[in-house]
Design a protein around this motif. Structure first.
Motif, short mmCIF file in Angstrom:
data_model
loop_
_atom_site.label_atom_id
_atom_site.label_comp_id
_atom_site.label_asym_id
_atom_site.label_seq_id
_atom_site.Cartn_x
_atom_site.Cartn_y
_atom_site.Cartn_z
N TYR A 94 0.82 -1.21 0.00
CA TYR A 94 0.00 0.00 0.00
C TYR A 94 0.85 1.27 0.00
O TYR A 94 0.33 2.37 -0.16
CB TYR A 94 -0.92 0.01 1.22
N ALA A 95 2.17 1.10 0.21
CA ALA A 95 3.03 2.25 0.38
C ALA A 95 3.20 3.07 -0.90
O ALA A 95 3.60 4.24 -0.83
CB ALA A 95 4.41 1.81 0.89
N THR A 96 2.87 2.49 -2.04
CA THR A 96 2.88 3.27 -3.28
C THR A 96 1.97 4.48 -3.15
O THR A 96 2.23 5.54 -3.73
CB THR A 96 2.42 2.39 -4.46
N HIS A 97 0.91 4.34 -2.36
CA HIS A 97 -0.09 5.40 -2.23
C HIS A 97 0.03 6.17 -0.92
O HIS A 97 -0.59 7.23 -0.77
CB HIS A 97 -1.48 4.78 -2.36
N LEU A 98 0.82 5.66 0.03
CA LEU A 98 1.15 6.38 1.26
C LEU A 98 2.56 5.93 1.64
O LEU A 98 2.74 4.96 2.37
CB LEU A 98 0.15 6.07 2.38
N PRO A 99 3.59 6.63 1.12
CA PRO A 99 4.96 6.14 1.24
C PRO A 99 5.42 5.84 2.67
O PRO A 99 6.27 4.97 2.87
CB PRO A 99 5.78 7.28 0.62
N SER A 100 4.89 6.53 3.65
CA SER A 100 5.32 6.29 5.03
C SER A 100 5.07 4.85 5.47
O SER A 100 5.76 4.36 6.38
CB SER A 100 4.59 7.24 5.99
N LYS A 132 -4.96 8.16 7.46
CA LYS A 132 -4.79 9.00 6.26
C LYS A 132 -5.31 8.30 5.00
O LYS A 132 -5.50 8.95 3.96
CB LYS A 132 -3.31 9.34 6.07
N LEU A 133 -5.51 6.99 5.05
CA LEU A 133 -5.79 6.23 3.84
C LEU A 133 -7.15 6.53 3.19
O LEU A 133 -7.26 6.46 1.96
CB LEU A 133 -5.65 4.73 4.12
N PRO A 134 -8.21 6.84 3.95
CA PRO A 134 -9.46 7.17 3.26
C PRO A 134 -9.32 8.32 2.27
O PRO A 134 -10.00 8.34 1.23
CB PRO A 134 -10.40 7.52 4.42
N ASP A 135 -8.45 9.28 2.55
CA ASP A 135 -8.23 10.37 1.61
C ASP A 135 -7.53 9.90 0.34
O ASP A 135 -7.63 10.54 -0.71
CB ASP A 135 -7.40 11.48 2.26
N VAL A 136 -6.84 8.76 0.44
CA VAL A 136 -6.18 8.17 -0.73
C VAL A 136 -7.19 7.42 -1.59
O VAL A 136 -7.08 7.42 -2.82
CB VAL A 136 -5.05 7.21 -0.27
N THR A 239 -8.35 -4.21 3.29
CA THR A 239 -8.79 -2.87 2.93
C THR A 239 -10.07 -2.90 2.11
O THR A 239 -10.36 -3.87 1.41
CB THR A 239 -7.71 -2.12 2.14
N VAL A 240 -10.83 -1.82 2.21
CA VAL A 240 -12.06 -1.65 1.44
C VAL A 240 -11.94 -0.36 0.65
O VAL A 240 -11.39 0.64 1.13
CB VAL A 240 -13.29 -1.62 2.38
N SER A 241 -12.47 -0.37 -0.55
CA SER A 241 -12.52 0.84 -1.36
C SER A 241 -13.34 1.90 -0.63
O SER A 241 -14.42 1.62 -0.10
CB SER A 241 -13.17 0.53 -2.71
#
Length: 334
Positions: A94-100, A132-136, A239-241
């Protein structure tokens, strides 16, 4: 005659009702890359069953294993686009979309499953990153288990010195790549669905994954030397969309969370308690299993922490290192 007419009318009403109910059922797509006999598939089946139960059958979670719909990176992209409703993959994917999130793949953060569960369930830093992931475009429902990453290679791997002559497959994750290169490997990035053939053809000499994945995808058949370094704890956030999530009522969102949590407990228990059996099964099939001196591997990857500080900032790196250290001290490994 009258009774027959009533029966016909009643039958028609029932058929109409059933047809309406069938139409009302919503099918949600769950993509993953594990084989049908693997623990991800087993946990996905638990999740699907529980979610259907808790929503009175209004939802069917249809599972597509073995990369039928997409490999891990593409499944996550489809989550964001709404083409896939659920997926489960290593945190680093998943780090491609949230590098941390790359920082969760730093080597030797935890030493036991229980420490890993505490980190993923209660680390203040990690929960803040998940928020932070829902914003992604997607969100974490629960964390399933895969275990600790170890090596399978087509020739013996007793120390970092042996790694210098090998090409190691890695997935698209900086931290894993840095660790492999620090150990001495040449790295080759490729989807997991291509790895078996790549080892068989000599494109790479091996790969690193948890035992559950090594067993499920039968990597030991083409890379029979299994070296139990346990260099990275690598669980699987479900994870869910976010697009799917927003379509669910608050009650159905609660049902999804409940089903995900129960499937996570199932997954953790299954993986932790099956590792020894899986190792014995692979040995019986011809795999050569060894536990190396871990000291040289730990020493080799020591530079990765400073490398991470240079890219992600000392503050972020030190937060997760501090959380992991506190957990290790509070929960010593057996």
């Amino acid at each position: 005659m009258k009774g027959s007419v009533i029966a016909v009318i009643a039958g028609g009403a029932v058929a109409a009702f059933l047809g309406h109910a069938a139409e009302a059922q919503t099918v949600l797509r769950f993509s993953h890359t594990d084989n049908p006999g693997g623990s991800r598939q087993a946990a996905a089946e638990v999740f699907a069953e529980k979610f259907a139960e808790y929503t009175d059958g209004r939802y069917e979670v249809r599972i597509f294993p073995a990369g039928q719909l997409a490999n891990d990176p593409k499944a996550i992209e489809q989550l964001i686009l709404g083409g896939v409703d659920f997926t489960v993959s290593a945190t680093g994917s998943y780090a491609t979309h949230l590098p941390s999130l790359n920082l969760t793949a730093m080597p030797f953060l935890v030493d036991s499953y229980e420490q890993g569960w505490e980190l993923y369930d209660n680390s203040e830093w990690l929960q803040g990153e998940f928020d932070k992931l829902p914003d992604v475009g997607f969100r974490v429902l629960a964390t399933w288990e895969a275990g600790f990453r170890s090596f399978t290679t087509d020739k013996p791997l007793a120390s970092p010195e042996d790694a210098k002559s090998m090409k190691m497959r890695v997935f698209p994750n900086d931290m894993i790549r840095w660790s492999m290169e620090a150990i001495g490997f040449q790295t080759v990035v490729m989807p997991i669905t291509d790895v078996y053939l790549a080892i068989q053809q000599g494109t790479v000499n091996g790969q690193e994954n948890p035992i559950d994945t090594i067993n499920s995808l039968r990597f030991y058949e083409v890379a029979p030397y299994i070296t139990l370094t346990r260099h990275v704890y690598s669980p699987l956030p479900l994870t869910v969309s976010e697009a799917t999530w927003k379509k669910l009522s608050p009650e159905d969102q609660e049902a999804a969370l409940r089903a995900a949590t129960e499937a996570a407990a199932f997954s953790r228990d299954l993986v932790k308690n099956s590792v020894d059996t899986q190792i014995e099964e692979m040995k019986a099939a011809g795999a050569k299993v060894s536990v190396p001196d871990i000291g040289p591997f730990r020493d080799a990857v020591a530079s990765v922490y400073d490398q991470a500080r240079g890219v992600y900032g000392a503050g972020e790196v030190d937060k997760i290192l501090a959380d992991a250290k506190a957990i290790r001290e509070a929960m010593p490994a057996d």
